[in-house]
Write a protein that holds these residues in place. Structure first.
Motif, PDB file in Angstrom:
ATOM      1  N   GLY A   1      -0.036   5.260  -0.087  1.00 23.49           N
ATOM      2  CA  GLY A   1      -1.425   6.096   0.074  1.00 23.49           C
ATOM      3  C   GLY A   1      -2.534   5.108  -0.174  1.00 23.49           C
ATOM      4  N   ASP A   2      -3.454   5.610  -0.919  1.00 24.67           N
ATOM      5  CA  ASP A   2      -4.679   4.605  -0.722  1.00 24.67           C
ATOM      6  C   ASP A   2      -4.277   3.491  -1.990  1.00 24.67           C
ATOM      7  OD1 ASP A   2      -5.820   6.370   0.502  1.00 24.67           O
ATOM      8  OD2 ASP A   2      -6.157   7.853  -0.841  1.00 24.67           O
ATOM      9  N   ASP A   3      -2.916   3.189  -2.525  1.00 24.55           N
ATOM     10  CA  ASP A   3      -3.242   2.625  -3.780  1.00 24.55           C
ATOM     11  C   ASP A   3      -2.946   0.855  -3.539  1.00 24.55           C
ATOM     12  OD1 ASP A   3      -3.993   4.432  -5.699  1.00 24.55           O
ATOM     13  OD2 ASP A   3      -1.845   5.130  -5.508  1.00 24.55           O
ATOM     14  N   ASP A   4      -3.782   0.124  -3.712  1.00 20.05           N
ATOM     15  CA  ASP A   4      -2.067  -1.283  -3.233  1.00 20.05           C
ATOM     16  C   ASP A   4      -1.728  -1.610  -4.608  1.00 20.05           C
ATOM     17  OD1 ASP A   4      -3.207  -1.921  -0.469  1.00 20.05           O
ATOM     18  OD2 ASP A   4      -5.086  -1.873  -1.226  1.00 20.05           O
TER      19      ASP A   4
ATOM     20  N   GLU B   1       9.345   5.124   2.015  1.00 19.33           N
ATOM     21  CA  GLU B   1       7.973   4.553   2.050  1.00 19.33           C
ATOM     22  C   GLU B   1       7.890   3.288   0.960  1.00 19.33           C
ATOM     23  OE1 GLU B   1       4.199   7.585   0.462  1.00 19.33           O
ATOM     24  OE2 GLU B   1       5.273   7.489  -1.454  1.00 19.33           O
TER      25      GLU B   1
ATOM     26  N   LYS C   1       1.318  -1.236   0.142  1.00 22.83           N
ATOM     27  CA  LYS C   1      -0.052   0.214   0.406  1.00 22.83           C
ATOM     28  C   LYS C   1       0.670   1.388   0.012  1.00 22.83           C
ATOM     29  CE  LYS C   1      -4.578   1.429   2.088  1.00 22.83           C
ATOM     30  NZ  LYS C   1      -4.982   1.205   1.117  1.00 22.83           N
TER      31      LYS C   1
END
Length: 611
Positions: A203-206, A226, A201
């Motif tokens: 941010g909001d993305d997988d 990150e 993951k």
């Protein structure tokens, strides 16, 4: 068991995902129709039915008869055996390649498993052959080699008989073969499917795990950090399963080694590589003793260039300041590799062109596909296939050059030796691939006019060499420790992480500060699962190529022909015989230092650069 060999690229997911749009997305998918049209192709079942009859007839004709065979009989039996094995190899190769390109597709997974089960069942009819060949008296088999036709098969028989002391009785061997599909092979499949389906993951993305690994080459340190945190979290989520797979496979190997009487965990790999234990020990000792002048020295330089007191593990593949972040289209990458091979030798360039101009390469970076890269020789009647994930970075171009070397090697060996005698031990299988990388690197370096970009090219090459030599020997040392610990009992995730941390700190050196989350990173490396102790072959190949390339630079006249003859020999010659025409001897401890000195000299150049 069917004679299948995949030559892998080193297990690094280190290229960067590109947003360059169609230029990189134009990287091709392969077309497997030269094997079969689809999993539903009726020819697959037809071939299985034909091969089943041939295998049963082969068993009826030859079982128990080899000990009273004439030379001509033995030649015929070997030809019959090769024809059946090649037929099985074609079907198995198709299933493996299809699965590698669509690892998360459940239907394809079931198809590949079904093929493996049928191949294993059918191979039970052939198992007696190698066992009986090994039981033949030395004096008897040597007397038959006077026949010119049988003498051509001597290298194949010789390499089978290397395993004679470790052979079990026929009933036990048959049970081990038939249970392998629900034992070791099942655990390997579980690992592959798990890794292909993993996401991390950001941010909001997988995102697919491979794509997030690629972000470790971002110039922005925050983005690298990150990505590293996301990878660590993803590996942590699967740690229980990955530790279980690793423990079960290590225990399985220990059980097999004990049954067969191998003295060390690595001994079976060395036998398969047709290399003496002491040669591998000399290689590992030479690299280990060079950690300080190689990786420790280079990464201290890199920390200084990046303006850091200490490197974190997510800084290892960071680009250098002011490095050219250019994305190269697939067409540009093809052009670079084609030129490197053609400039070395027109015939080699022609073979490279066959791969580049035909749908033999699966290079598109797409979800659900196997990460990393490999070359698969398939069968002599078709051609090899290459798999990689092309993102448009210089390292991806090097990976293409690497796998191209494997592919050309496989073609030359298959043309000269046929199916059974073309298979090359892993130590020598990496020679052509690493040599191809060296050709491409030198070609790019000679074309480059900017001193700064030349420095970046050299630094990038040094990093690749450290990944191929230092990092792979460290992987090998980790495996040795892990398998030793597993013999005492199941190894906890924490203890495996501790073993991993120890070898990383020792091999990469004081420039690094390793955070505890890095203790998980052993678990994504596929070679530990697919091919225990495979990894030292990369260091073997890199040091060998460095020495070989030195001979080419010093005495280029006639080198290409000798080099192609070496590749065409396939598995018929051992490393001493192959290297003799070049005046090299891998049994000499000084040989390894000669190869390591090439890396050290490149670091010397970087240290002398005031930038």
């Amino acid at each position: 068991m069917t004679h299948i060999q995949l030559a892998f690229s080193y297990p690094l997911m280190s290229s960067k995902t590109s947003s360059a749009g169609g230029a990189v997305n134009s990287a091709p998918r392969w077309d497997l129709s030269d094997l079969y049209q689809s999993p539903q192709d009726s020819k697959i079942e037809d071939d299985f039915a034909r091969l089943e009859k041939e295998a049963q007839s082969f068993e009826k004709r030859w079982k128990g008869q080899l000990k009273v065979s004439s030379a001509s009989d033995l030649v015929q039996s070997l030809k019959d055996y090769e024809a059946i094995e090649e037929g099985l190899g074609k079907i198995a190769s198709y299933a493996q390649l299809l699965f590698a390109a669509h690892t998360t597709d459940a239907e394809i997974g079931r198809f590949a498993q079904g093929v493996q089960e049928k191949v294993t069942s059918l191979s039970a009819h052939l198992l007696f052959f190698a066992l009986e060949l090994n039981r033949l008296d030395d004096e008897f088999i040597n007397s038959l080699y006077k026949d010119a036709e049988l003498a051509k098969w001597e290298p194949f028989i010789r390499d089978l008989r290397v395993f004679k002391p470790y052979q079990l009785n026929d009933d036990v061997e048959r049970v081990l073969l038939e249970t392998s599909v629900t034992g070791r092979q099942a655990w390997v499949r579980l690992f592959d499917e798990t890794m292909a389906a993993m996401t991390a993951k950001i941010g909001d993305d997988d995102l697919p795990l491979g794509e997030v690994f690629n972000r470790l080459t971002e110039s922005d340190r925050h983005k690298r950090h990150e990505a590293a945190q996301a990878i660590s979290a993803s590996l942590a989520d699967q740690q229980k399963l990955l530790v279980m797979i690793t423990n079960n496979l290590a225990k399985d190997k220990a059980t097999m080694d004990k049954l067969r009487g191998y003295p060390r965990s690595v001994s079976s790999r060395n036998r398969a590589n047709m290399v003496e234990d002491e040669v591998v020990d000399a290689l590992v000792e030479a690299v280990d003793s060079s950690f300080s002048k190689l990786s420790h020295r280079y990464y201290s330089l890199k920390a200084k260039w990046l303006g850091l007191d200490k490197l974190e593990h997510w800084d290892r593949n960071a680009p250098l300041p002011k490095s050219d972040d250019k994305i190269m289209s697939w067409e540009e990458g093809k052009k670079i590799v084609r030129k490197a091979y053609s400039d070395f030798d027109p015939e080699m360039g022609s073979y490279a062109g066959k791969f580049l101009d035909n749908p033999w390469i699966d290079a598109a970076a797409v979800p659900g596909k196997s990460s990393g890269a490999f070359a698969h020789p398939v069968v002599p009647s078709v051609h090899p296939y290459l798999l990689m994930n092309y993102h448009g970075r210089a390292r991806d171009v090097m990976t293409l050059a690497h796998e191209m070397g494997h592919g050309i090697h496989q073609i030359l060996a298959a043309q000269s030796q046929g199916y059974l005698r073309s298979s090359t031990p892993l130590t020598l299988a990496e020679t052509a691939s690493v040599f191809g990388e060296m050709l491409t690197f030198q070609s790019l370096l000679e074309q480059e006019k900017s001193p700064e970009r030349k420095r970046h090219l050299i630094a990038s090459k040094v990093e690749d060499m450290l990944n191929t030599v230092v990092r792979q020997v460290a992987f090998y040392q980790f495996e040795v420790k892990l398998h030793q610990e597993r013999q005492k009992g199941e190894v906890s995730a924490e203890h495996i992480g501790q073993l991993w941390r120890e070898v990383q700190e020792r091999s990469l050196g004081p420039a690094f500060n390793f955070t505890s989350d890095y203790d998980l990173y052993w678990s994504y490396i596929p070679h530990f699962i697919h091919s225990p102790f495979y990894v030292y072959a990369y260091a073997f190949g890199d040091c060998l190529v460095n020495a070989l390339y030195g001979v080419y630079r010093e005495r280029p006249e006639g080198f290409a022909e000798k080099y192609k003859n070496m590749l065409a020999a396939g598995g018929t010659l051992r490393h001493k015989e192959l290297l003799a025409p070049f005046g090299l001897d891998a049994g000499d401890p000084a040989f390894w230092h000669k190869g390591l000195d090439v890396i050290s000299s490149l670091i010397d150049q970087l240290e002398a650069d005031p930038a």
